[in-house]
Design a protein around this motif. Structure first.
Motif, PDB file in Angstrom:
ATOM      1  N   TRP A 141       0.845  -1.198   0.000  1.00 41.44           N
ATOM      2  CA  TRP A 141       0.000   0.000   0.000  1.00 41.44           C
ATOM      3  C   TRP A 141       0.883   1.252   0.000  1.00 41.44           C
ATOM      4  O   TRP A 141       0.584   2.231  -0.673  1.00 41.44           O
ATOM      5  N   SER A 162     -12.829   4.201   0.313  1.00 38.77           N
ATOM      6  CA  SER A 162     -12.253   2.966   0.851  1.00 38.77           C
ATOM      7  C   SER A 162     -10.897   3.263   1.475  1.00 38.77           C
ATOM      8  O   SER A 162     -10.319   4.338   1.266  1.00 38.77           O
ATOM      9  N   TYR A 163     -10.386   2.298   2.225  1.00 38.91           N
ATOM     10  CA  TYR A 163      -9.055   2.454   2.815  1.00 38.91           C
ATOM     11  C   TYR A 163      -8.011   2.712   1.736  1.00 38.91           C
ATOM     12  O   TYR A 163      -7.106   3.519   1.911  1.00 38.91           O
ATOM     13  N   ASN A 167      -5.470   5.772   1.357  1.00 42.41           N
ATOM     14  CA  ASN A 167      -4.031   5.535   1.255  1.00 42.41           C
ATOM     15  C   ASN A 167      -3.428   6.219   0.020  1.00 42.41           C
ATOM     16  O   ASN A 167      -2.370   6.852   0.106  1.00 42.41           O
TER      17      ASN A 167
ATOM     18  N   PHE B 157      -8.141  -0.777  13.320  1.00 44.47           N
ATOM     19  CA  PHE B 157      -7.582  -0.744  11.969  1.00 44.47           C
ATOM     20  C   PHE B 157      -8.366  -1.700  11.080  1.00 44.47           C
ATOM     21  O   PHE B 157      -8.574  -2.856  11.434  1.00 44.47           O
ATOM     22  N   ASP B 158      -8.775  -1.211   9.910  1.00 45.18           N
ATOM     23  CA  ASP B 158      -9.563  -2.033   9.007  1.00 45.18           C
ATOM     24  C   ASP B 158      -9.226  -1.675   7.573  1.00 45.18           C
ATOM     25  O   ASP B 158      -9.645  -0.634   7.066  1.00 45.18           O
ATOM     26  N   GLU B 159      -8.487  -2.566   6.913  1.00 40.81           N
ATOM     27  CA  GLU B 159      -8.111  -2.308   5.518  1.00 40.81           C
ATOM     28  C   GLU B 159      -9.316  -2.390   4.591  1.00 40.81           C
ATOM     29  O   GLU B 159      -9.232  -1.975   3.447  1.00 40.81           O
ATOM     30  N   PHE B 161     -12.063  -0.797   5.334  1.00 46.85           N
ATOM     31  CA  PHE B 161     -12.873   0.382   5.666  1.00 46.85           C
ATOM     32  C   PHE B 161     -13.517   0.918   4.396  1.00 46.85           C
ATOM     33  O   PHE B 161     -12.864   1.019   3.354  1.00 46.85           O
ATOM     34  N   SER B 162     -14.787   1.267   4.494  1.00 50.25           N
ATOM     35  CA  SER B 162     -15.532   1.699   3.308  1.00 50.25           C
ATOM     36  C   SER B 162     -16.625   2.675   3.724  1.00 50.25           C
ATOM     37  O   SER B 162     -16.956   2.802   4.910  1.00 50.25           O
ATOM     38  N   THR B 200      -5.369   4.001  12.228  1.00 49.24           N
ATOM     39  CA  THR B 200      -6.749   3.894  12.730  1.00 49.24           C
ATOM     40  C   THR B 200      -7.351   5.260  13.039  1.00 49.24           C
ATOM     41  O   THR B 200      -8.557   5.462  12.916  1.00 49.24           O
ATOM     42  N   LEU B 203      -9.671   6.579  10.412  1.00 49.73           N
ATOM     43  CA  LEU B 203     -10.994   5.945  10.353  1.00 49.73           C
ATOM     44  C   LEU B 203     -11.857   6.468  11.501  1.00 49.73           C
ATOM     45  O   LEU B 203     -13.046   6.759  11.345  1.00 49.73           O
TER      46      LEU B 203
END
Lengths: 306, 306
Positions: A141, A162-163, A167, B157-159, B161-162, B200, B203
């Motif tokens: 990433w 989105s993540y 990023n 932490f959440d990859e 995430f949306s 995190t 988010l």
């Protein structure tokens, strides 16, 4: 004109107010509609204002539609309106990137297809629209390929947020020459039935936190939104009325630009919010007190038809 | 013990400092490793500290691993470490929800599989792990089905995430009885090679903006992280040293809990950051001045082996 601020707008006062203005700027969400439901009476108000010779504009922080899409929606809901009267943040952000940021090349866009269309019309090439799910591991990433021609990151409403998009924005913004623009900072988007969904402000806060930089925000209460209308139609602020449902965007814009302000209670802010601001001795909060308030935009109709 | 704060730790001072403590708490990212790369010398330091009779703990805001996963990673990288010595925010958040929030039922989780496992071990049922792409239109999002047994929203932490996860969190948090907890507020996760990815904190800011509420944050600098270790191992704060690379989390935690603090320069914060805090007359910034600093954790090895 107003001796005391935050006055309830009765019929006589409405007539007096409307005589003092030539231009009426309307917020959309929470003022003339909620989601896909029109506020009853709003089309009649706007159509009558126009018939009476007022110039009407639609000034919205919502970035999900092009000017054309707004004109179509307005038409379907019974409003007499043209594309040129619509100033949404998809359109205004494209102007901002072109004229203020002097962007000639590409932009990394967290946003909608509508934003892509407005940017392309302005000769700017947006990257990033559509779903962008995560894959790989952390170090991948951090090393996502970056387009060297990207000169700015623009954050607007994006249901595919989105993540990975967060990023990519961070990786672009690690370059201090990359400009950082947000369409607006509204935390929620109010819908019909008192419901709401997360607004662009949430996405912008996430990107600002990652980038450790603050975005330049195009939407209300930034004066830029008013300047867009004023420069195209030669508005005189003294002869303008801003009508909105939010103290922190609509009324603040009016205060920032020297317009008369009217709060409608069909959206986000309440009279109690306005009165709390009025009691405060903080100059920032004082700018979030409207000149007038009214339950619904429909309530000005009797004064118009009289 | 320290006459003046923010002193560079030489060999003599290191020996004196280590004699004054029985417990050494290590942050992980930026202190003993960066991503998957170990900081050279870190395993020798920790293994020697233990050989010399010190109790060592790993106290990390990173929520992506269970205690078991951390013990495995530590073992692979050459550290002599057990699961019981690891206090990550996946584990500590599960304790927090159970013991402080008194959650017995379900939690809406923006987070990882590791967090799910730690919650399940504690008898809490998490919903929401994995991808959650958007579908439908705005009014559908506002009306997503909600599980009535959900008592809290937990953000880690959440990859994946949306926008849809952000929206679900908002809809749960519209209920004022729904508790709101975050694992940590770190804005970036530092990786090898000076790179970083969004942490995190980004988010959490997005969800806080949507919910218009502040989360209770479990991770450093919240005292809760220290209390977790202290209650299980009977730590005396006077005899504890906190070693970390961040002033706003590690050093602040030490200051909040009365621990001795050592900043390592292999991660996020710099000596200039520490000195700027020291010059400030703001009490909050003063708590972000370490007692000592050192280039790398490896530099304490000579004093240990002498």
């Amino acid at each position: 004109m107003a001796a005391s601020k935050c006055a309830r707008l009765g019929e006589a006062l409405t007539r007096q107010l409307l005589e003092s203005v030539d231009f009426v700027l309307f917020d959309c969400d929470g003022v003339i509609w909620r989601g896909d439901q029109v506020i009853p009476g709003a089309p009649e108000v706007i159509n009558t204002l126009k018939k009476n010779g007022k110039r009407v504009f639609f000034v919205t922080n919502n970035s999900t539609k092009t000017r054309k899409m707004y004109a179509d929606k307005l038409g379907k809901l019974g409003f007499n309106a043209t594309e040129e009267e619509v100033f949404g943040t998809a359109y205004c952000s494209a102007i901002y990137l072109k004229n203020v940021c002097k962007v000639e090349g590409k932009v990394y866009l967290i946003g909608s297809n509508a934003m892509r269309q407005e940017l392309e019309k302005m000769g700017i090439q947006p990257l990033g629209v559509g779903p962008d799910p995560v894959s790989g591991v952390q170090i991948d990433w951090a090393n996502v390929p970056l387009d060297q021609e990207v000169q700015a990151v623009l954050v607007g409403f994006d249901e595919h947020f989105s993540y990975m998009k967060l990023n990519r924005a961070l990786q672009y913004l690690c370059n201090p020459d990359c400009q950082f623009v947000g369409t607006n900072a509204d935390s929620r988007l109010p819908l019909e039935g008192g419901k709401s969904v997360p607004g662009t402000g949430c996405l912008l806060r996430a990107v600002e936190c990652a980038a450790q930089r603050q975005a330049q925000v195009v939407g209300k209460p930034s004066k830029f939104m008013f300047d867009c209308v004023a420069s195209q139609f030669g508005l005189n602020p003294d002869r303008c009325l801003m009508i909105g449902d939010r103290l922190d965007t609509d009324v603040m814009l009016g205060s920032n630009c020297g317009l008369k302000t009217l709060l409608t209670l069909t959206g986000v802010s309440t009279v109690a919010d306005a009165e709390a601001n009025q009691k405060s001795d903080c100059p920032h909060q004082q700018r979030m007190v409207p000149d007038y308030y009214i339950d619904s935009i429909a309530d000005i109709l009797p004064a118009l038809e009289a």
